[in-house]
Scaffold this active site. Sequence first.
Site, PDB file in Angstrom:
ATOM      1  CB  SER A 135      -7.330   7.909  -1.367  1.00 61.36           C
ATOM      2  OG  SER A 135      -6.870   6.930  -0.502  1.00 61.36           O
ATOM      3  CE  LYS A 190      -8.048   7.106  -4.691  1.00 58.93           C
ATOM      4  NZ  LYS A 190      -9.852   6.898  -4.431  1.00 58.93           N
ATOM      5  CG  HIS A 193      -4.192   4.933  -3.232  1.00 57.14           C
ATOM      6  ND1 HIS A 193      -5.294   4.073  -3.226  1.00 57.14           N
ATOM      7  CD2 HIS A 193      -3.480   5.086  -2.189  1.00 57.14           C
ATOM      8  CE1 HIS A 193      -6.018   4.837  -1.800  1.00 57.14           C
ATOM      9  NE2 HIS A 193      -4.431   4.752  -0.910  1.00 57.14           N
ATOM     10  CG  ASN A 194      -8.591   2.805  -5.226  1.00 56.91           C
ATOM     11  OD1 ASN A 194      -8.047   3.854  -4.500  1.00 56.91           O
ATOM     12  ND2 ASN A 194      -9.504   2.845  -5.636  1.00 56.91           N
ATOM     13  CD  GLU A 197      -8.793   1.267  -0.622  1.00 55.87           C
ATOM     14  OE1 GLU A 197      -8.003   2.338  -0.892  1.00 55.87           O
ATOM     15  OE2 GLU A 197      -9.354   0.554  -1.203  1.00 55.87           O
TER      16      GLU A 197
END
Length: 494
Positions: A135, A190, A193-194, A197
Site C-alpha cells: 500500500s 491489505k 486496510h482498503n 481507507e
Amino acid sequence: MGTNEAFVADIGLVGLGVMGQNLVLNMARNGYKVAVYNRTKSVTREFLDGPAKGAQEIAGAETIEELVSMLKPPRRVMLMVKAGAAVDAVIAQLKPVLSSGDIIIDGGNSFFEDTVRRARELEAEGLRYLGVGVSGGEEGALKGPSIMPGGSEDAWAYVSSVFTDIAAKAPSGEPCCAYLGPDGAGHYVKMVHNGIEYVDMQLIAETYFVMREMLGMSVAEMQRAFEEWNRGELNSYLIEITADILRKIDADTGKPMVDVILDRAGQKGTGKWTAQEALELGAAAPTMAEAVFARSLSAMKAERCGAAAKLPGPDAGDGDGEAGRLGPDAVTLDDLRKALYAAKVCAYAQGFEVLRLASEEYGWGLDLGAIALLWRGGCIIRAQFLERITEAYARQADLANLILDPYFRDVVTGGQEAWRRVVAAAALRGVPVPALSSSLAYYDSYHRCELPANLIQAQRDYFGAHTYERVDRPGWFHTEWLADGAEARSVPVG
Ligand code: NBP
C-alpha cells in the site's frame, strides 16, 4: 535487453505498471539487483531508457524464460500485474520454467481466496508462494510502502530483507513490514486496510460536506480547518492531502479544484470485498459497508439529479419545520472535529473486528497490534492514532473491541455529545452523513445491554418456527402464535 548473461539478479519482477516500476527503483536504490519483464515489451524498453536509465542494478528480459534465467536460486519472482486472470496467466507461464523451492510473490491487490487457492496449488507442485499486500500508491512504492506479507513462512525468510529494506519506516524507526501469517493472511490484511481507507475517506468527505452545507464555510476556510486538524490527534495522510486538495485552484476556471470535480466516486472492489467478508464472518462492520454504498449512491448522479427535482428535503432552515428551529450555532467546527474522531475510532474498531474474526476463522493468528504498526507509515491510512491501537493491544492482547480500551473509550465518550449534535442536525437539515451516523448507531448498539431483537425473534418464530430463547430460563422455545386468545405458551424445543 539481450546482453544479460552476466547479470545475476536477487529478484525478478513481472509487470511494469506504475507500482511495478516504482518498486523496482526502490529495490535498486536499496542495493538489490532486479531483473524485469513486462508483457508489452515497449513498456520495458521505455522503463530502461527512462526512469531506470543508468541503474546498474536493473536489467530487462524479453521473455519470462530469460527473466527466470537471470535469477539466482532459489528464484524469487514478484508479480505486480492486474489482480485476477492476469496473475493466473503469469503463474501459468512461470510454472514450467521454475524449479522446486522457487518462490512466486504476488504483490498486487489479489482477492485473498485466490491467494489461498494459488498457494495450495503451487505448494502441491513444490513451489513456494507469498501473497503480499502493498500500500502507498505510486509514491509509496518508490519511497517506501507499507508491506503486508502472508504465505509460506520459509519462503519469507528468503525475501524478508528486500521487503524490509524497501518498506516505509514508522516514526519510531521500525519497518512497516512484518510477516502476518499463512496463505491469504497478507492479502486479507491489505483488503481490510482498503476497507478502512474507504470509511476514512467517506468520513472526511462527510465532514467537508457539513462544513460546506451547514456551516457555510468557504473552501479556503475548510482548507485551514483541515490543516489545523492535521496538527492534532486527527493527524493523518488523508487529512493532510484533503488540506492540500482544498488549496488547489483550477487553472481553467480559477475556481477551487474541488468545486470543478464531478461528485461521482469510483471504486475498484477492495472496499466491497471487505464489506462482503464482514457479512460472511458475521462481523458487525456497518460503517465499512456504508462507505461502499455511499460511493454507489454517488455514482447514480443522473438519477439523483432527477430525484432532486421531484423529492423534497426538509426546509432549508428558514421555514417552520424542525430544520428551521436549528440555530446557526447548532453545530460548531469543534463539534465536527470531535464527531470525526469518534466516528473514525468506531470505524477502525469495526475493521479490527473483521481482522479478529478472520484470524479465528482461518487460523492465521494475526497480531492486531503489529498490523496497526505496519500501517503507521507508507500506506494511505497512515495516521498518528494507529500508534494508540498498537498500545491498546499491547495493554490487552485479547481486547474484545478497540472502544473498550481506556484511550479510545475516552475519545468516544468525550466526543459523543458533539457527535450526536452533528448527526442530529445533519438529519434535520437533510444533509446525508451515512458513515458518521452509521458509526454512531454502531456505538449505540454496542453499548446497549438491550436491543429490540426480542421482537425479531418473536417474528421469526411466528412466521418460520425458528424458535427463541427466554430471558428467565435456559433453552429454546416455540409458541403457537395463531392460537386463540391473548395468552401464549412457550413450548421447549429439542
Ligand atoms: P495495473 O493493475 O494497471 O496492471 C498493469 C500491469 O499488468 C501491466 O504491467 C500489464 O502489462 C500487466 N498485465 C495485465 Br493488465 N494483464 C496481463 C497478463 N495477462 N499477463 C501479463 N501481464 C499482464 O498496474 P498497477 O496500477 O501498477 O498495479 C499493479 C498491482 O498492484 C495491481 O494488483 C493493483 O491492484 C495493485 N496496487 C495498485 C496500487 C496503485 O496505486 N496503482 C496500489 C496498491 C496496489 P501490459 O503493460 O502488457 O498491459
